[in-house]
Design a protein around this motif. Sequence first.
Motif, PDB file in Angstrom:
ATOM      1  N   ASP A  41     -10.533   8.608  -2.575  1.00  0.00           N
ATOM      2  CA  ASP A  41     -10.189   7.643  -1.608  1.00  0.00           C
ATOM      3  C   ASP A  41      -8.651   7.707  -1.866  1.00  0.00           C
ATOM      4  OD1 ASP A  41     -12.551   7.054  -0.523  1.00  0.00           O
ATOM      5  OD2 ASP A  41     -12.753   5.310  -2.081  1.00  0.00           O
ATOM      6  N   LEU A 101       1.018   4.375  -2.544  1.00  0.00           N
ATOM      7  CA  LEU A 101       0.926   5.611  -2.356  1.00  0.00           C
ATOM      8  C   LEU A 101       2.052   6.246  -2.960  1.00  0.00           C
ATOM      9  CD1 LEU A 101      -0.586   5.293   1.239  1.00  0.00           C
ATOM     10  CD2 LEU A 101      -1.602   5.949  -0.913  1.00  0.00           C
ATOM     11  N   LYS A 158       0.848  -1.257   0.061  1.00  0.00           N
ATOM     12  CA  LYS A 158      -0.091  -0.101   0.153  1.00  0.00           C
ATOM     13  C   LYS A 158       0.812   1.329  -0.167  1.00  0.00           C
ATOM     14  CE  LYS A 158      -4.207   1.788   2.074  1.00  0.00           C
ATOM     15  NZ  LYS A 158      -5.121   1.658   3.304  1.00  0.00           N
ATOM     16  N   ALA A 192      -5.647   9.369   0.788  1.00  0.00           N
ATOM     17  CA  ALA A 192      -4.655   8.546   1.144  1.00  0.00           C
ATOM     18  C   ALA A 192      -3.233   9.007   0.849  1.00  0.00           C
ATOM     19  CB  ALA A 192      -4.784   7.061   0.661  1.00  0.00           C
ATOM     20  N   ARG A 207      -2.344  11.912   3.359  1.00  0.00           N
ATOM     21  CA  ARG A 207      -2.339  11.519   4.694  1.00  0.00           C
ATOM     22  C   ARG A 207      -0.825  10.804   4.740  1.00  0.00           C
ATOM     23  NH1 ARG A 207      -7.072  11.258   8.237  1.00  0.00           N
ATOM     24  NH2 ARG A 207      -5.935   9.607   9.381  1.00  0.00           N
ATOM     25  N   HIS A 208      -0.680  10.093   3.734  1.00  0.00           N
ATOM     26  CA  HIS A 208       0.761   9.138   3.566  1.00  0.00           C
ATOM     27  C   HIS A 208       1.975  10.250   3.777  1.00  0.00           C
ATOM     28  CE1 HIS A 208       3.565   5.983   2.600  1.00  0.00           C
ATOM     29  NE2 HIS A 208       3.977   6.660   1.710  1.00  0.00           N
ATOM     30  N   PHE A 265      -8.329   1.430  -3.144  1.00  0.00           N
ATOM     31  CA  PHE A 265      -8.892   2.924  -3.568  1.00  0.00           C
ATOM     32  C   PHE A 265     -10.235   2.883  -4.220  1.00  0.00           C
ATOM     33  CE2 PHE A 265      -4.302   3.124  -2.460  1.00  0.00           C
ATOM     34  CZ  PHE A 265      -4.036   3.268  -1.135  1.00  0.00           C
TER      35      PHE A 265
END
Length: 195
Positions: free
Chosen positions: A66, A27, A23, A70, A73-74, A61
């Motif tokens: 989404d 990202l 993941k 993500a 935030r990452h 996602f």
Amino acid sequence: MNGSDENVGRAAQSKRADARRNKETLLDAAAAVFVRSGVEAPVRDIAAEAGVGLGTIYRHFPTRADLIIAVYRHQVDACAEAGPELLSTSATAHAALGQWIDLFVDFLVTKHGLAAVLQSDNAGFETLHAYFLDRLVPVCAQLLDAAARSGEIRPDLEAYELMRGVGNLCIGADNDPRYDARRLVELLIAGLRRP
């Protein structure tokens, strides 16, 4: 717990760690594509960058929103986690602050195109700004406090003001190739030093 149960537990932990790494790779790939092409870049470009199929991205996602949330935030998390590490490994607190601000500038560049998307009515976007402030302002404050305690900078600097100033220096950098925001930010950070 017998040996069989322990093996199952380790296998489950290993699988979760692999899923988390996959993941994060997705990202990071999405962030790189967003920097190059903006947040409206085709998902197939992100899949190619990450070396995965489209189904993998949509499984993690389901919507573009989404994915954007993500990535944001990452990037915030990576920037926040870097602060304490830089403080422990840099020669001085001021050097750590400068390196962290450099990462913060990279983060601001990664947001390429995000501002327009944030104007949408998607509820997920409403919480991003608060998340950004909650995660990054304390890290910047920690770096400023360490540099002030060591006597490298003035003690009356506010983290939010500095971050806002850096952000303002970065505005428009992508519209004018002659404008070097990073150089101006470096001058700002150098200017924090006590004579």
